[in-house]
Design a protein around this motif. Structure first.
Motif, PDB file in Angstrom:
ATOM      1  N   LYS A 141       0.702  -1.067   0.056  1.00  0.00           N
ATOM      2  CA  LYS A 141      -0.077   0.087   0.099  1.00  0.00           C
ATOM      3  C   LYS A 141       0.833   1.518   0.124  1.00  0.00           C
ATOM      4  CE  LYS A 141      -3.251   0.281   2.990  1.00  0.00           C
ATOM      5  NZ  LYS A 141      -3.984   0.719   4.450  1.00  0.00           N
ATOM      6  N   TYR A 142       1.911   1.309   1.087  1.00  0.00           N
ATOM      7  CA  TYR A 142       2.539   2.715   1.141  1.00  0.00           C
ATOM      8  C   TYR A 142       3.385   2.892  -0.318  1.00  0.00           C
ATOM      9  CZ  TYR A 142       5.789   6.142   2.603  1.00  0.00           C
ATOM     10  OH  TYR A 142       7.048   7.109   2.828  1.00  0.00           O
ATOM     11  N   GLU A 143       4.199   1.970  -0.796  1.00  0.00           N
ATOM     12  CA  GLU A 143       4.686   2.087  -2.139  1.00  0.00           C
ATOM     13  C   GLU A 143       3.768   2.371  -3.291  1.00  0.00           C
ATOM     14  OE1 GLU A 143       7.852   2.531  -2.485  1.00  0.00           O
ATOM     15  OE2 GLU A 143       8.411   2.228  -0.287  1.00  0.00           O
ATOM     16  N   TRP A 144       2.696   1.709  -3.213  1.00  0.00           N
ATOM     17  CA  TRP A 144       1.653   2.060  -4.455  1.00  0.00           C
ATOM     18  C   TRP A 144       1.106   3.502  -4.338  1.00  0.00           C
ATOM     19  CZ3 TRP A 144      -3.405   3.586  -5.237  1.00  0.00           C
ATOM     20  CH2 TRP A 144      -3.865   3.325  -6.352  1.00  0.00           C
ATOM     21  N   TYR A 145       0.925   4.032  -3.332  1.00  0.00           N
ATOM     22  CA  TYR A 145       0.260   5.244  -3.031  1.00  0.00           C
ATOM     23  C   TYR A 145       1.571   6.358  -3.290  1.00  0.00           C
ATOM     24  CZ  TYR A 145      -4.103   4.746  -1.119  1.00  0.00           C
ATOM     25  OH  TYR A 145      -5.694   4.547  -0.786  1.00  0.00           O
ATOM     26  N   LYS A 146       2.757   6.053  -2.736  1.00  0.00           N
ATOM     27  CA  LYS A 146       3.823   6.779  -3.093  1.00  0.00           C
ATOM     28  C   LYS A 146       4.119   6.836  -4.646  1.00  0.00           C
ATOM     29  CE  LYS A 146       7.942   5.872  -2.328  1.00  0.00           C
ATOM     30  NZ  LYS A 146       9.462   5.635  -1.859  1.00  0.00           N
ATOM     31  N   CYS A 181       0.465   8.176  -6.846  1.00  0.00           N
ATOM     32  CA  CYS A 181      -0.312   9.127  -6.539  1.00  0.00           C
ATOM     33  C   CYS A 181       0.482  10.448  -6.218  1.00  0.00           C
ATOM     34  CB  CYS A 181      -1.198   9.248  -5.407  1.00  0.00           C
ATOM     35  SG  CYS A 181      -2.576   8.080  -5.589  1.00  0.00           S
ATOM     36  N   TYR A 182       1.873  10.394  -5.710  1.00  0.00           N
ATOM     37  CA  TYR A 182       2.825  11.226  -5.298  1.00  0.00           C
ATOM     38  C   TYR A 182       4.069  11.224  -5.938  1.00  0.00           C
ATOM     39  CZ  TYR A 182      -0.791  11.820  -2.011  1.00  0.00           C
ATOM     40  OH  TYR A 182      -2.184  11.733  -1.697  1.00  0.00           O
ATOM     41  N   GLY A 183       4.077  10.630  -7.358  1.00  0.00           N
ATOM     42  CA  GLY A 183       5.369  10.890  -8.020  1.00  0.00           C
ATOM     43  C   GLY A 183       6.774  10.333  -7.448  1.00  0.00           C
ATOM     44  N   ASP A 184       6.462   9.079  -6.651  1.00  0.00           N
ATOM     45  CA  ASP A 184       7.489   8.586  -6.124  1.00  0.00           C
ATOM     46  C   ASP A 184       8.291   9.631  -5.010  1.00  0.00           C
ATOM     47  OD1 ASP A 184       8.322   5.965  -5.402  1.00  0.00           O
ATOM     48  OD2 ASP A 184       9.908   5.917  -7.017  1.00  0.00           O
ATOM     49  N   LYS A 233       6.249  14.102  -0.512  1.00  0.00           N
ATOM     50  CA  LYS A 233       4.860  14.371  -0.831  1.00  0.00           C
ATOM     51  C   LYS A 233       3.937  13.166   0.109  1.00  0.00           C
ATOM     52  CE  LYS A 233       5.279  16.478  -5.258  1.00  0.00           C
ATOM     53  NZ  LYS A 233       4.912  16.459  -6.616  1.00  0.00           N
ATOM     54  N   MET A 234       4.561  11.981   0.043  1.00  0.00           N
ATOM     55  CA  MET A 234       3.791  10.891   0.830  1.00  0.00           C
ATOM     56  C   MET A 234       3.772  11.271   2.118  1.00  0.00           C
ATOM     57  SD  MET A 234       2.377   8.069   0.360  1.00  0.00           S
ATOM     58  CE  MET A 234       1.661   6.880   1.337  1.00  0.00           C
ATOM     59  N   LYS A 235       4.716  11.892   2.832  1.00  0.00           N
ATOM     60  CA  LYS A 235       4.767  12.184   4.267  1.00  0.00           C
ATOM     61  C   LYS A 235       3.678  13.327   4.470  1.00  0.00           C
ATOM     62  CE  LYS A 235       9.444  10.918   5.411  1.00  0.00           C
ATOM     63  NZ  LYS A 235      10.804  11.438   5.597  1.00  0.00           N
ATOM     64  N   MET A 236       3.559  14.096   3.464  1.00  0.00           N
ATOM     65  CA  MET A 236       2.337  15.129   3.559  1.00  0.00           C
ATOM     66  C   MET A 236       1.114  14.500   3.537  1.00  0.00           C
ATOM     67  SD  MET A 236       3.972  18.011   0.980  1.00  0.00           S
ATOM     68  CE  MET A 236       2.501  19.221   0.969  1.00  0.00           C
ATOM     69  N   PHE A 237       0.807  13.479   2.762  1.00  0.00           N
ATOM     70  CA  PHE A 237      -0.394  12.920   2.558  1.00  0.00           C
ATOM     71  C   PHE A 237      -0.601  12.064   3.837  1.00  0.00           C
ATOM     72  CE2 PHE A 237      -2.076   8.533   1.926  1.00  0.00           C
ATOM     73  CZ  PHE A 237      -3.354   8.885   1.463  1.00  0.00           C
TER      74      PHE A 237
END
Length: 225
Positions: free
Chosen positions: A56-61, A64-67, A71-75
């Motif tokens: 899940k974490y890697e997929w979202y990053k 949705c957040y350009g790797d 940005k993932m931490k902001m999400f």
């Protein structure tokens, strides 16, 4: 007493704060003026996702957040704040996967049970809790069975329905029709909450604070007389 239906279009991997909102509203004298009933409508954000799933974490990053770790931490910070306002302790690991089997379970019992609205509420709450707080697969047989049991569905009946994965799965055709209809009503952001009012309807799109939902429901209450 005015009966209002809340049409709630969602993917089962999307955040929901409606239950916290209803608890707040029902604790006021609004409960003597309006009865709110949620009707869940299916939508798939990522219909091409595999049933096996992936991290899940890697997929979202990545998706949705350009790797970007930043940005993932902001999400994560944003969703943690949303969750705190609704009593949800979000976690960000686990598996992201195709949600079609979970939608099928919700729609089946919502449509066929005498107390379908109550069962659907309990199914959705359990699915959310398992996915967001326990990092479970969103639609594995194990997850679906746990949700069905939490909703009070007889275990043997639930196992039989969940295990039906053949070409002519019960309820699958109807489900896909509903998803197609909602795809035409929703752009690219869920949940979409449409609250039916006596004078006018109220629509809220995307993740919002609990207070936004409370405000919308209280408007329906004020205009119900």
């Amino acid at each position: 007493m005015y009966d209002s239906t809340i049409d709630f279009t969602l993917d089962t991997i999307c955040p929901c704060q409606e239950e916290a909102t209803l608890r707040r509203v029902r604790a006021t004298d609004a409960s003597s003026k309006v009865t709110f009933t949620i009707k869940y409508l299916p939508y798939q954000l990522y219909p091409g996702a595999s049933q096996t799933g992936e991290d899940k974490y890697e997929w979202y990053k990545r998706s949705c957040y350009g790797d970007s770790d930043e940005k993932m931490k902001m999400f994560q910070t944003l969703m943690t704040a949303y969750g705190a306002s609704a009593g949800i302790n979000y976690k960000f690991n686990g598996t992201v996967a195709n949600t079609l089997p979970a939608h099928r379970l919700i729609q089946h019992y919502q449509a066929t049970s005498p107390n379908g609205a109550e069962i659907a509420d309990k199914l959705v709450l359990s699915l959310y809790h398992q996915y967001f707080e326990e990092e479970k697969h969103p639609s594995s047989a194990e997850t679906l069975l746990a949700a069905a049991q939490a909703a009070g569905v007889e275990e043997g009946e639930a196992r039989k329905f969940i295990a039906d994965v053949g070409k002519d799965q019960e309820g699958m055709h109807e489900l896909k029709v509903l998803i197609g209809e909602e795809a035409g009503n929703v752009l690219d952001q869920v949940p979409v909450v449409r609250v039916e009012g006596r004078k006018r309807d109220v629509t809220i799109t995307g993740a919002n604070e609990v207070e936004d939902y409370v405000k919308a429901l209280m408007q329906i209450v004020r205009e119900s007389e």
